[in-house]
Design a protein around this motif. Structure first.
Motif, mmCIF file in Angstrom:
data_model
loop_
_atom_site.group_PDB
_atom_site.id
_atom_site.type_symbol
_atom_site.label_atom_id
_atom_site.label_comp_id
_atom_site.label_asym_id
_atom_site.label_seq_id
_atom_site.Cartn_x
_atom_site.Cartn_y
_atom_site.Cartn_z
ATOM 1 N N ALA A 148 0.797 -1.471 -0.488
ATOM 2 C CA ALA A 148 -0.539 0.028 -0.337
ATOM 3 C C ALA A 148 0.848 0.999 0.020
ATOM 4 N N LEU A 149 2.082 1.498 0.549
ATOM 5 C CA LEU A 149 2.998 2.496 0.769
ATOM 6 C C LEU A 149 3.678 2.579 -0.625
ATOM 7 N N ILE A 150 3.412 1.695 -1.799
ATOM 8 C CA ILE A 150 4.664 1.752 -3.038
ATOM 9 C C ILE A 150 3.857 3.113 -3.771
ATOM 10 N N GLY A 151 5.237 4.105 -4.130
ATOM 11 C CA GLY A 151 4.118 5.191 -4.871
ATOM 12 C C GLY A 151 4.369 6.559 -3.494
ATOM 13 N N ASN A 152 4.780 6.442 -2.569
ATOM 14 C CA ASN A 152 4.662 7.531 -1.570
ATOM 15 C C ASN A 152 3.426 7.877 -2.186
ATOM 16 N N PRO A 153 2.126 7.276 -1.584
ATOM 17 C CA PRO A 153 0.902 7.451 -1.746
ATOM 18 C C PRO A 153 0.314 8.702 -0.225
ATOM 19 N N LYS A 154 -0.714 9.754 -0.748
ATOM 20 C CA LYS A 154 -1.646 10.976 -0.359
ATOM 21 C C LYS A 154 -1.954 10.142 0.641
ATOM 22 N N LEU A 155 -3.426 9.383 0.284
ATOM 23 C CA LEU A 155 -4.494 9.351 0.273
ATOM 24 C C LEU A 155 -3.947 7.074 0.859
ATOM 25 N N ILE A 156 -4.053 6.629 2.116
ATOM 26 C CA ILE A 156 -4.038 5.536 2.100
ATOM 27 C C ILE A 156 -5.329 4.899 2.985
ATOM 28 N N ILE A 157 -6.218 3.654 2.550
ATOM 29 C CA ILE A 157 -6.989 3.597 3.530
ATOM 30 C C ILE A 157 -6.966 1.863 3.390
ATOM 31 N N VAL A 158 -7.168 1.103 4.411
ATOM 32 C CA VAL A 158 -6.783 -0.038 5.565
ATOM 33 C C VAL A 158 -8.090 -0.881 6.080
ATOM 34 N N ASP A 159 -8.771 -1.446 5.588
ATOM 35 C CA ASP A 159 -9.823 -2.297 5.955
ATOM 36 C C ASP A 159 -10.006 -3.029 6.707
ATOM 37 N N GLU A 160 -9.892 -3.130 8.553
ATOM 38 C CA GLU A 160 -9.968 -4.049 9.604
ATOM 39 C C GLU A 160 -8.421 -4.953 9.406
ATOM 40 N N PRO A 161 -7.232 -3.857 9.517
ATOM 41 C CA PRO A 161 -6.445 -4.305 9.406
ATOM 42 C C PRO A 161 -5.650 -5.897 10.254
ATOM 43 N N THR A 162 -6.964 -5.046 11.645
ATOM 44 C CA THR A 162 -6.268 -6.057 12.517
ATOM 45 C C THR A 162 -6.688 -7.290 13.304
ATOM 46 N N ALA A 163 -8.150 -7.178 12.144
ATOM 47 C CA ALA A 163 -8.686 -8.067 12.874
ATOM 48 C C ALA A 163 -8.139 -9.638 12.915
ATOM 49 N N GLY A 164 -8.443 -10.858 13.922
ATOM 50 C CA GLY A 164 -7.486 -11.777 13.823
ATOM 51 C C GLY A 164 -6.175 -11.883 14.268
ATOM 52 N N LEU A 165 -5.790 -11.312 13.895
ATOM 53 C CA LEU A 165 -4.221 -10.726 14.894
ATOM 54 C C LEU A 165 -4.187 -10.756 16.580
ATOM 55 N N ASP A 166 -2.997 -11.551 16.950
ATOM 56 C CA ASP A 166 -2.559 -12.062 18.539
ATOM 57 C C ASP A 166 -2.403 -10.486 19.129
ATOM 58 N N PRO A 167 -2.206 -10.215 20.178
ATOM 59 C CA PRO A 167 -1.829 -9.276 20.850
ATOM 60 C C PRO A 167 -0.734 -8.363 20.016
ATOM 61 N N GLU A 168 0.374 -9.440 20.403
ATOM 62 C CA GLU A 168 1.674 -9.340 19.492
ATOM 63 C C GLU A 168 1.933 -8.432 18.782
ATOM 64 N N GLU A 169 1.299 -9.021 17.737
ATOM 65 C CA GLU A 169 0.973 -8.502 15.768
ATOM 66 C C GLU A 169 -0.277 -7.751 16.029
ATOM 67 N N ARG A 170 -0.378 -7.606 16.658
ATOM 68 C CA ARG A 170 -1.335 -5.779 16.938
ATOM 69 C C ARG A 170 -0.827 -4.704 16.921
ATOM 70 N N VAL A 171 0.175 -5.093 18.651
ATOM 71 C CA VAL A 171 0.641 -3.842 18.393
ATOM 72 C C VAL A 171 1.930 -3.583 17.392
ATOM 73 N N ARG A 172 2.069 -4.305 16.986
ATOM 74 C CA ARG A 172 3.191 -4.353 15.784
ATOM 75 C C ARG A 172 2.803 -3.781 14.764
ATOM 76 N N PHE A 173 1.246 -4.132 14.368
ATOM 77 C CA PHE A 173 0.749 -3.190 13.069
ATOM 78 C C PHE A 173 0.627 -2.537 13.969
ATOM 79 N N HIS A 174 0.032 -1.413 15.253
ATOM 80 C CA HIS A 174 0.035 -0.162 15.584
ATOM 81 C C HIS A 174 1.291 0.619 14.985
ATOM 82 N N ASN A 175 2.335 -0.143 15.947
ATOM 83 C CA ASN A 175 3.387 0.628 15.905
ATOM 84 C C ASN A 175 3.401 1.146 13.875
ATOM 85 N N LEU A 176 3.515 0.459 13.314
ATOM 86 C CA LEU A 176 4.130 0.658 12.152
ATOM 87 C C LEU A 176 2.590 1.023 11.580
ATOM 88 N N LEU A 177 1.703 1.666 11.379
ATOM 89 C CA LEU A 177 0.775 2.320 11.002
ATOM 90 C C LEU A 177 1.082 3.772 11.903
#
Length: 305
Positions: A148-177
């Motif tokens: 999604a970050l290819i091309g340095n976009p100005k509008l980024i849409i993420v739909d239900e990105p953490t559904a089903g992630l375990d707590p550790e992966e959810r924290v890692r994904f939050h940090n990334l966002l």
């Protein structure tokens, strides 16, 4: 950079009114779109991502009309849909390079630099040669953000990105966002209240295709303080309390049923005041008890309308 959505409506052929006169102004930064499954969130995201047209209404990214200038929007768009399909037997590096080529990065050296930078950013560089079919759910989502970050976009849409992630992966994904940056518009569509509480400066609650609440999380939370009351009850008493009070949520806590009630004053003996949080805001809005539009104007003064 600003996204202006005005009076968007969409009805499917089966008669479902997925969007009903949606209007939102979304500034740069993280914006949370919160609502239950089936509320219309994914329909709105697909419309903004130019994958389908609304029946009526408009949406503009600054001066660009999303409906009439789809190619221009797509050059500025990064999209991670709820169901993100991957070629399972292709390596992460090769697949990301393929996406970069599709995005128009024709120069091989530049493409290599972009792909490697994104793999580092999403903490996938060490598994760049692994087939994506063997990725965990969290790794797949991080790969989804990378594409999604290819091309340095100005509008980024993420739909239900953490559904089903375990707590550790959810924290890692939050940090990334949170590291994506404040100069982009990042729309986080989710039914998970904690995602919005942790990440977003602005938000809206959508239900049955309509925006029922919008504002900033902290002022919204402030607006309900003194109005949330809690009490432990027997599970058999729940229906009775729901009939007599504005019960916005109930949950089992240590084997006992804890209810939260929305009221201006103590509902009855046995209730104690609770410190309201964004979950209480959400449930009060879903119950039709909170219709406050809370936001901060350009002078940073909170306005409650």
């Amino acid at each position: 950079m600003e996204l202006r959505i005005q009076h968007l409506s969409k009805q499917y052929s089966n008669g479902v009114q997925a969007l009903n006169d949606i209007s939102l102004t979304i500034p740069a930064g993280m914006f949370g779109l919160l609502g239950p499954n089936g509320a219309g969130k994914s329909t709105l995201m697909r419309t903004l991502a130019t994958l389908q047209d609304a029946d009526s209404g408009t949406a503009h990214l600054d001066a660009i009309d999303i409906r009439t200038h789809k190619d221009d929007i797509r050059r500025l768009l990064g999209y991670l849909p709820q169901d993100f399909g991957l070629y399972p037997k292709v390596s992460a590096y090769d697949l990301l390079e393929h996406f970069a080529l599709l995005k128009g990065i024709d120069n091989r050296k530049e493409r290599k630099e972009v792909v490697e930078a994104l793999l580092h950013q999403t903490n996938l560089y060490n598994v760049k040669n692994k087939h994506v079919g063997g990725f965990s759910g969290g790794m797949r989502q991080r790969f989804g953000i990378a594409q999604a970050l290819i091309g340095n976009p100005k509008l980024i849409i993420v739909d239900e990105p953490t559904a089903g992630l375990d707590p550790e992966e959810r924290v890692r994904f939050h940090n990334l966002l949170s590291d994506i940056g404040n100069d982009k518009i990042v729309i986080l569509s989710t039914h998970i209240v904690e995602d919005v509480a942790d990440l977003c400066n602005n938000m809206a609650v959508i239900n049955k295709g309509q925006v029922i609440l919008k504002g900033q999380p902290l002022p919204l939370i402030d607006s309900i303080q003194g109005k949330i009351w809690k009490r432990f009850i027997e599970k058999s008493e729940l229906t009775q309390f729901q009939q007599n009070y504005s019960v916005i949520s109930s949950r089992l806590t240590s084997g006992r049923t804890l209810i939260h009630v929305y009221a201006d004053h103590q509902p009855a003996d046995g209730f104690t005041q609770a410190h309201g949080n964004l979950e209480d805001v959400y449930f009060a809005a879903m119950a039709g008890l909170l219709k406050t539009d809370v936001h901060v104007n350009h002078n940073s003064n909170v306005r409650v309308a």
